[in-house]
Structures are given as C-alpha cells and as structure tokens.
Design an enzyme around this catalytic site. Structure first.
Site, PDB file in Angstrom:
ATOM      1  N   TYR A  68     -56.903  12.131   7.809  1.00 52.90           N
ATOM      2  CA  TYR A  68     -58.109  11.858   7.035  1.00 52.90           C
ATOM      3  C   TYR A  68     -58.757  10.589   7.588  1.00 52.90           C
ATOM      4  O   TYR A  68     -58.246   9.475   7.403  1.00 52.90           O
ATOM      5  CB  TYR A  68     -57.787  11.657   5.556  1.00 52.90           C
ATOM      6  CG  TYR A  68     -57.318  12.891   4.815  1.00 52.90           C
ATOM      7  CD1 TYR A  68     -57.387  14.158   5.371  1.00 52.90           C
ATOM      8  CD2 TYR A  68     -56.807  12.772   3.524  1.00 52.90           C
ATOM      9  CE1 TYR A  68     -56.953  15.275   4.682  1.00 52.90           C
ATOM     10  CE2 TYR A  68     -56.375  13.890   2.822  1.00 52.90           C
ATOM     11  CZ  TYR A  68     -56.448  15.135   3.407  1.00 52.90           C
ATOM     12  OH  TYR A  68     -56.022  16.235   2.723  1.00 52.90           O
ATOM     13  N   PHE A 223     -59.029  22.951  -2.857  1.00 46.96           N
ATOM     14  CA  PHE A 223     -60.241  23.711  -3.123  1.00 46.96           C
ATOM     15  C   PHE A 223     -60.218  24.223  -4.566  1.00 46.96           C
ATOM     16  O   PHE A 223     -60.405  25.421  -4.828  1.00 46.96           O
ATOM     17  CB  PHE A 223     -60.405  24.887  -2.162  1.00 46.96           C
ATOM     18  CG  PHE A 223     -60.460  24.528  -0.703  1.00 46.96           C
ATOM     19  CD1 PHE A 223     -60.744  23.235  -0.290  1.00 46.96           C
ATOM     20  CD2 PHE A 223     -60.226  25.491   0.268  1.00 46.96           C
ATOM     21  CE1 PHE A 223     -60.796  22.904   1.061  1.00 46.96           C
ATOM     22  CE2 PHE A 223     -60.277  25.179   1.619  1.00 46.96           C
ATOM     23  CZ  PHE A 223     -60.559  23.883   2.017  1.00 46.96           C
ATOM     24  N   PRO A 224     -59.971  23.362  -5.556  1.00 40.89           N
ATOM     25  CA  PRO A 224     -59.803  23.827  -6.943  1.00 40.89           C
ATOM     26  C   PRO A 224     -61.077  24.383  -7.573  1.00 40.89           C
ATOM     27  O   PRO A 224     -61.003  25.019  -8.622  1.00 40.89           O
ATOM     28  CB  PRO A 224     -59.341  22.570  -7.677  1.00 40.89           C
ATOM     29  CG  PRO A 224     -59.930  21.439  -6.888  1.00 40.89           C
ATOM     30  CD  PRO A 224     -59.853  21.894  -5.461  1.00 40.89           C
ATOM     31  N   LEU A 225     -62.210  24.161  -6.911  1.00 38.48           N
ATOM     32  CA  LEU A 225     -63.467  24.715  -7.414  1.00 38.48           C
ATOM     33  C   LEU A 225     -64.045  25.757  -6.461  1.00 38.48           C
ATOM     34  O   LEU A 225     -65.185  26.177  -6.607  1.00 38.48           O
ATOM     35  CB  LEU A 225     -64.485  23.586  -7.651  1.00 38.48           C
ATOM     36  CG  LEU A 225     -64.059  22.561  -8.711  1.00 38.48           C
ATOM     37  CD1 LEU A 225     -65.069  21.424  -8.780  1.00 38.48           C
ATOM     38  CD2 LEU A 225     -63.890  23.214 -10.082  1.00 38.48           C
ATOM     39  N   GLY A 226     -63.232  26.196  -5.480  1.00 38.93           N
ATOM     40  CA  GLY A 226     -63.690  27.196  -4.528  1.00 38.93           C
ATOM     41  C   GLY A 226     -64.794  26.657  -3.629  1.00 38.93           C
ATOM     42  O   GLY A 226     -65.062  25.458  -3.580  1.00 38.93           O
ATOM     43  N   GLY A 227     -65.419  27.577  -2.894  1.00 37.15           N
ATOM     44  CA  GLY A 227     -66.623  27.244  -2.157  1.00 37.15           C
ATOM     45  C   GLY A 227     -66.496  26.254  -1.027  1.00 37.15           C
ATOM     46  O   GLY A 227     -67.496  25.685  -0.590  1.00 37.15           O
ATOM     47  N   LEU A 232     -67.099  31.640   0.675  1.00 35.94           N
ATOM     48  CA  LEU A 232     -66.156  31.551  -0.437  1.00 35.94           C
ATOM     49  C   LEU A 232     -66.928  31.355  -1.743  1.00 35.94           C
ATOM     50  O   LEU A 232     -67.847  30.533  -1.809  1.00 35.94           O
ATOM     51  CB  LEU A 232     -65.191  30.382  -0.239  1.00 35.94           C
ATOM     52  CG  LEU A 232     -64.104  30.537   0.820  1.00 35.94           C
ATOM     53  CD1 LEU A 232     -63.299  29.241   0.927  1.00 35.94           C
ATOM     54  CD2 LEU A 232     -63.182  31.690   0.483  1.00 35.94           C
TER      55      LEU A 232
END
Length: 311
Positions: A68, A223-227, A232
């Site tokens: 990171y 990616f807990p909210l997707g996209g 996606l």
C-alpha cells in the site's frame, strides 16, 4: 463492571467498541476496523490525523500491507499508533508494488517472496512481530491470476508462513482471495481469518463464510460495498438498500455495512477511506440495527458478482 467486562466493551483508549466486540487472532477487537489502503491518497500529516481519529472513535484493528503506497501506509501507521492504543495491526503478503499496470501491484507468491514481504512489513511497521499476516492467494474472486513461476502450491506457501509463525515474526496466519477447497486444505495449519471479496450483492462465498463460522475463523470481507471493478454491482445502487436507508435516516453505504455485521457474528469489517466524515459514518454503521423485515428484504437481493479477472 468487572475489569474483564470493561476490556471487552471498551478499547484500550477507553472508547466503546465500534459494532461491539469481536475476536481476531485470539484478541478482542472492535467489529468495525479500518482498511488503511486509502491513506496513500493523503499526505503524511493528514494520514496520521485520520488514524488518530480512528482510535478516538473506537477502532482498534487496522488492516494494511507493505504494497500500500510502497511502504508509505505502513510508515504512517508506525508513526501514528502508540503502544498504549493496543491496536491490532494486520498485514498481508503475496503481492508487491508495480507501477504502470492496470492495477498498481503484481503477485509475489513464491515462498522466498512471502518471507521477504514479512521482513519488509516488520521493518516499515517498526514491529518485532506482526500479530496477524494474511497470505494473499490469487485463485478466487476478482483480481490477478498467477502465471509462470507465480503458480505456487498452497502447501509450500503455508509451510513458510508456519515457519515465520514458529520464529515469532508473525503471530497468526490468515488467508485472502482463497477458494473453499484451499481453506479446507489450510485448516490443519491454523487459520485466524479469511479475507475475500464479499458484500450484500456478492455472496458467492456463503459456504465459506459458514465454514469459517463453524471453525471459529474471523470473516473479514474486502470490497464490502461491491463495485470495486467495472462490471461489479454496487450495494448502494440496490433499491432495497435505498429503501432501508431512507426508512432509518442513514446512508445506503451504512446499510450495506450494517447488513454484513448482522448477517454473521464472526464478521469483522475493514472499510477504508481517506475522509474523516466517511470514517465517522463507517463507525456509526456499527450501531445500526436492522429489523427482521428489513433483513428479509436485504437478504432477498440477488448475488450477481461472478468471478471477474483483472489482467
């Protein structure tokens, strides 16, 4: 309240545990933690200030990686967090920085690369032991796929991770982007957590979540909210999520995080942000309670993610 009960309900900084208490690598932590990747978007002073605010809000579980910001994020964490904060720092190995590609990293799966990754994390974090290190596999979910000498048997990787644990350089082993068969193979080694892409609209790993629950393994979805990638679906665009958010007077993203916490008791969250307002909103999601009717409506949202590769 006894001292034990107090330590369960409050962080070392004296804040209420965000989302209540959870367990990770044998430690009690707040169920809402912080994913540090977005700190690379900030300058050093702002990044340190955001981490200090996270501690004040009750976060005591920070997820990071040497790749990171090519070490920047780890160095900021080392500067911002104090021993008395008692924050559980989790890192990962299995990739390294790479500039100029479609995503800013490449795989580093070979055993000697995993060992070097742990050493780099120890150095940049200023730690003698990293409490938990996730082995980032590349055989499941969205992301890179291994080629050539990066196709490495899981058993060979687990062997070096176990050696590093025996040497005291890491405290516990986790897995990321792993298949359910891979998780089953790894269980005898002792696995503390699994990090896979998972959200309300991406529930392909439901069987793996249940296996983790049965085995006492923390489920830490990214990616807990997707996209996260083009194509996606996004949790915040679901009509049922918008309806729930409007009814409760909260943001759709908070509904997505609250659903994850209520869906399984072994779930811990690591939402990332570089914005202080979003940081507070993420912590406030830990206090949202969804009633049975709302949960049923959200549970009925179809999963549509599939298995997307990014070259």
């Amino acid at each position: 309240m006894t001292s034990t009960a107090r330590s369960t309900q409050l962080t070392a900084a004296g804040a209420a545990r965000v989302g209540g208490p959870g367990t990770l690598a044998g430690r009690t932590v707040s169920r809402v933690g912080y994913g540090a990747m977005q700190l690379r978007r900030l300058d050093r002073e702002a990044a340190i200030a955001l981490l200090r605010r996270a501690v004040e809000l009750g976060i005591d579980h920070v997820d990071t990686a040497q790749f990171y910001g090519n070490g920047f994020v780890n160095e900021v964490i080392a500067a911002a967090l104090r021993p008395e904060d008692d924050v559980l720092v989790v890192s990962k190995v299995g990739a390294e920085p790479a500039q100029g590609g479609p995503i800013p990293l490449r795989l580093a799966q070979r055993p000697e690369q995993l060992r070097a990754g742990v050493e780099d994390n120890l150095s940049s974090l200023g730690l003698e032991q990293i409490p938990l290190v996730n082995l980032r596999r590349a055989d499941h979910g969205p992301g890179l796929r291994p080629e050539g000498d990066q196709i490495v048997d899981l058993d060979d990787q687990l062997a070096v991770m176990a050696d590093l644990r025996d040497e005291g350089k890491i405290g516990a082993i986790g897995l990321s982007s792993v298949s359910i068969d891979g998780l089953r193979r790894a269980l005898p080694v002792g696995i503390a957590c699994v990090q896979n892409a998972y959200s309300l609209v991406s529930r392909d790993d439901e069987d793996m979540l249940r296996l983790c629950l049965a085995e006492g393994i923390a489920w830490v979805p990214y990616f807990p909210l997707g996209g996260a990638y083009a194509g996606l679906p996004k949790v915040t665009e679901e009509p049922a999520v918008a309806t729930a958010a409007q009814a409760l007077g909260v943001a759709p993203a908070q509904i997505g995080l609250a659903w994850l916490l209520q869906h399984a008791p072994n779930t811990l969250l690591i939402p990332g942000t570089a914005d202080l307002g979003h940081l507070r909103a993420n912590t406030e999601a830990g206090a949202i309670t969804l009633d049975e009717a709302t949960l049923a409506a959200l549970d009925a949202v179809p999963t549509r993610s599939g298995d997307i590769e990014v070259a």
